[in-house]
Design a protein around this motif. Structure first.
Motif, PDB file in Angstrom:
ATOM      1  N   SER A   1      13.696   1.005   1.834  1.00 14.21           N
ATOM      2  CA  SER A   1      14.338   1.992   2.931  1.00 14.21           C
ATOM      3  C   SER A   1      14.549   1.117   4.232  1.00 14.21           C
ATOM      4  N   LEU A   2      15.081   1.564   5.255  1.00 11.17           N
ATOM      5  CA  LEU A   2      15.350   0.879   6.443  1.00 11.17           C
ATOM      6  C   LEU A   2      13.844   0.653   7.040  1.00 11.17           C
ATOM      7  N   PRO A   3      13.180   1.601   7.324  1.00 11.39           N
ATOM      8  CA  PRO A   3      12.014   1.536   8.210  1.00 11.39           C
ATOM      9  C   PRO A   3      10.537   1.229   7.260  1.00 11.39           C
ATOM     10  N   ALA A   4      10.610   1.633   6.091  1.00 12.23           N
ATOM     11  CA  ALA A   4       9.402   1.590   5.134  1.00 12.23           C
ATOM     12  C   ALA A   4       9.900   1.381   3.688  1.00 12.23           C
ATOM     13  N   ASP A   5       8.964   0.528   2.992  1.00 11.24           N
ATOM     14  CA  ASP A   5       8.991   0.209   1.569  1.00 11.24           C
ATOM     15  C   ASP A   5       7.693   0.358   0.809  1.00 11.24           C
ATOM     16  N   ILE A   6       7.863   0.733  -0.211  1.00 15.56           N
ATOM     17  CA  ILE A   6       6.685   0.581  -1.301  1.00 15.56           C
ATOM     18  C   ILE A   6       6.873  -0.243  -2.421  1.00 15.56           C
ATOM     19  N   THR A   7       6.092  -1.104  -2.531  1.00 17.70           N
ATOM     20  CA  THR A   7       6.593  -2.104  -3.852  1.00 17.70           C
ATOM     21  C   THR A   7       5.301  -2.363  -4.832  1.00 17.70           C
ATOM     22  N   PRO A   8       5.135  -1.912  -6.005  1.00 17.36           N
ATOM     23  CA  PRO A   8       4.175  -1.927  -6.665  1.00 17.36           C
ATOM     24  C   PRO A   8       4.065  -3.510  -7.105  1.00 17.36           C
ATOM     25  N   THR A   9       2.693  -3.454  -7.238  1.00 22.99           N
ATOM     26  CA  THR A   9       2.247  -5.115  -7.570  1.00 22.99           C
ATOM     27  C   THR A   9       1.396  -5.194  -8.844  1.00 22.99           C
ATOM     28  N   PRO A  10       1.175  -6.208  -9.261  1.00 29.15           N
ATOM     29  CA  PRO A  10       0.140  -6.141 -10.575  1.00 29.15           C
ATOM     30  C   PRO A  10      -1.184  -5.705 -10.397  1.00 29.15           C
ATOM     31  N   ASP A  11      -1.507  -5.777  -9.151  1.00 27.21           N
ATOM     32  CA  ASP A  11      -2.876  -5.362  -8.938  1.00 27.21           C
ATOM     33  C   ASP A  11      -3.085  -4.042  -8.020  1.00 27.21           C
ATOM     34  N   GLY A  12      -2.115  -3.268  -7.790  1.00 28.37           N
ATOM     35  CA  GLY A  12      -1.942  -2.218  -6.934  1.00 28.37           C
ATOM     36  C   GLY A  12      -0.448  -2.011  -6.226  1.00 28.37           C
ATOM     37  N   ALA A  13      -0.403  -2.276  -4.881  1.00 30.50           N
ATOM     38  CA  ALA A  13       0.850  -1.958  -4.069  1.00 30.50           C
ATOM     39  C   ALA A  13       0.902  -2.647  -2.862  1.00 30.50           C
ATOM     40  N   ARG A  14       2.104  -3.094  -2.569  1.00 29.73           N
ATOM     41  CA  ARG A  14       2.292  -3.426  -1.051  1.00 29.73           C
ATOM     42  C   ARG A  14       3.061  -2.275  -0.283  1.00 29.73           C
ATOM     43  N   LEU A  15       2.604  -1.793   1.073  1.00 28.14           N
ATOM     44  CA  LEU A  15       3.143  -0.802   1.660  1.00 28.14           C
ATOM     45  C   LEU A  15       3.831  -1.630   2.966  1.00 28.14           C
ATOM     46  N   THR A  16       4.897  -1.459   3.118  1.00 31.06           N
ATOM     47  CA  THR A  16       5.493  -1.779   4.555  1.00 31.06           C
ATOM     48  C   THR A  16       6.067  -0.972   5.400  1.00 31.06           C
ATOM     49  N   SER A  17       5.549  -1.022   6.898  1.00 30.83           N
ATOM     50  CA  SER A  17       6.343  -0.154   7.812  1.00 30.83           C
ATOM     51  C   SER A  17       6.888  -1.035   8.570  1.00 30.83           C
TER      52      SER A  17
END
Length: 556
Positions: A314-330
């Protein structure tokens, strides 16, 4: 550190004098298009008297008289209009009408169909927009493609600025303009941004729309791909942090004046441990040495979804699964005057291991600067009879409401939980200036279709349920499915979000946001939500710390 702080202050002064102020500028469609992707704009207060109002098809039986609510949970939320009128084009039903300078910023409908929608501005008898609803709200009219318009999980959406200088009227008519025996049985929202009297606005025209095509395409591209781009004045910090169960620690501490522009966290762990770490670790952010944090939210929920880490963009936030867990972006822009401190408190029974990237830049604190706030609340075993309202936020002071992320666990997975309407009071409202038609309508979908995943720049269902429950409710034997639902005891979980950017809700004195909790059957519902807003120094709110150690982490 002395050199770094001196560089920070010098850059802050340069930015203050180079940025200028858009608040006194003329309002144009191109400027509003810029606002659609300008998260920094949200961190500045709107001029006193700025308003966001919504006209909708809510049941007019809901009233407030002498301070008492009457038929407050009435649910015939369609076919309600301001009036019908005979025009040169036939018979039209007025959905919205307002005086003064402003801009149309959002349209929504569950069933726009082949009816004709028209937008009239500034007293003209000729509409500036005239189109079939299913095309206007369905992304079928150039240049309003998927970034601005589209049918998402059965909900028709149009999010685009249509400025006006004196007045606006939005109507709908039957396919052939006839009066008919009854008004169109249509669900609708019309959202308007209203400016203080005297604000200069360049009105919308189709010629202006065509001339703005490069800007429209540029904005659409940024909505489709809201990736963060570092600026020349940005500073970047990287932090590795490990927290054992029950341990808290500081993620980062910054000196100001400045603004956090990016908070990105990569966290490791399998699905079970990841869900616990995200759901039972408290993220706290304090501005300028305050005792109580302005941000107090479970780590995962802050980034827009829960439980676990379902993919969303989304515009202000992302959640991206990774092989080891997740990447969270604000990408929320979070200004501060003297200091910013981010801490994490791991209340789970698993270790928390993460790497954080924080991008911040010098920003002089302005007279209209505001602090970023986020708060989480949860109510479990909420009785659906009698129908009630869940308080999402009450804040006092000057500020802007910018978003809601809401998670629901429904113990009767074959029946709909979201008949409830959003009700938002702003400043001196005696009756909510925003009164919706259903929870899924607020989030931009429709017809209980929570099982279709979509993630748009402004709204989405990031974690859908597995059950197409609307089908069961339409069948003639609902009590059979009620028995099945109670016998299987399956719990359907859904996560959804909506960010108010073009349709930001400014307030001068206070805002109160209630979400009606209305289920098709008497049962016990679990709800938690994160609210996002900006507020000027000295504001207050009804938030309080939750005991995340005792929080039950749901299983999707």
């Amino acid at each position: 550190m002395i050199f770094k702080r001196a560089r920070y202050l010098m850059a802050a002064v340069l930015i203050l004098f180079s940025a200028g102020s858009a608040l006194g500028d003329e309002i144009t469609m191109e400027g509003l298009l810029d606002e659609m992707v300008d998260l920094e704009r949200l961190a500045r207060a709107f001029p006193d008297g700025s308003r966001m109002v919504q006209f909708s098809s809510y049941d007019r039986g809901s009233k407030i008289k002498d301070g008492e609510t009457i038929y407050w949970h009435a649910n015939v939320d369609l076919g309600q209009y301001l009036r019908g009128e005979k025009t040169a084009r036939g018979y039209e039903y007025v959905m919205a009408e307002a005086e003064g300078p402003g801009a149309l910023v959002r349209l929504w409908s569950a069933n726009p169909g082949g009816r004709t929608w028209r937008v009239y501005i500034d007293g003209s008898e000729e509409p500036v927009i005239e189109a079939k609803g299913k095309e206007l709200l369905g992304g079928k009219i150039d240049p309003w493609g998927p970034a601005y318009s589209g049918r998402r999980a059965m909900g028709g959406n149009f999010i685009f600025p249509v400025p006006f200088s004196k007045s606006i009227k939005v109507t709908v008519s039957h396919r052939h303009g006839q009066k008919g025996s009854r008004a169109p049985l249509m669900y609708y929202h019309v959202d308007l941004r209203l400016y203080p009297e005297g604000t200069r606005v360049v009105p919308f025209t189709m010629a202006g729309l065509e001339a703005a095509r490069p800007k429209i395409e540029e904005t659409a591209s940024r909505l489709d791909d809201p990736s963060f781009t570092e600026g020349p004045e940005d500073l970047e910090e990287r932090v590795d942090l490990s927290l054992a169960p029950g341990v808290s620690g500081e993620l980062i501490s910054l000196e100001g004046p400045g603004a956090i522009r990016l908070l990105e966290i990569e966290i490791s762990g399998g699905d079970r441990d990841l869900a616990k770490a995200l759901g039972q670790t408290a993220l706290h952010i304090r501005w300028d040495g305050e005792d109580q944090p302005s941000v107090r939210v479970p780590l995962g929920d802050f980034f827009g979804s829960s439980p676990g880490a379902p993919e969303m963009r989304s515009l202000p936030a992302d959640i991206t699964p990774t092989p080891d867990g997740a990447r969270l972006t604000s990408r929320w822009v979070m200004p501060f005057q003297s200091s910013a401190r981010i801490t994490l408190d791991n209340r789970s029974d698993v270790s928390l291991n993460l790497t954080a990237r924080v991008v911040h830049s010098p920003r002089a604190w302005r007279g209209d600067s505001m602090y970023f706030h986020a708060d989480w609340r949860e109510v479990n075993a909420l009785k659906t009879r009698p129908i009630s309202d869940m308080r999402m936020l009450e804040a006092k002071g000057k500020g802007s409401f910018v978003g809601l992320q809401m998670n629901v666990r429904n113990p009767m997975e074959l029946f709909w939980w979201g008949e409830g309407d959003e009700k938002i009071w702003v400043d001196g409202d005696e009756f909510p200036s925003i009164f919706g038609t259903g929870t899924e309508d607020y989030f931009g979908y429709a017809w209980c279709v929570q099982y279709m995943k979509f993630t748009h720049a402004y709204h989405g269902v990031s974690l859908p349920t597995k059950e197409p429950l609307a089908i069961y409710q339409a069948l003639p034997i609902p009590f059979f499915y009620e028995a099945v639902s109670r016998a299987t005891a399956k719990k359907a979980v859904v996560s959804q979000y909506r960010w108010h950017v073009l349709d930001v809700i400014p307030f001068d004195e206070r805002v109160v946001f209630d979400m009606e909790i209305s289920h098709h059957r008497p049962t016990l519902l679990d709800v938690n939500a994160t609210v996002y807003w900006y507020a000027a120094p000295g504001s207050s709110d009804d938030g309080e710390d939750e005991d995340l150690g005792s929080r039950e982490v749901w299983t999707p």
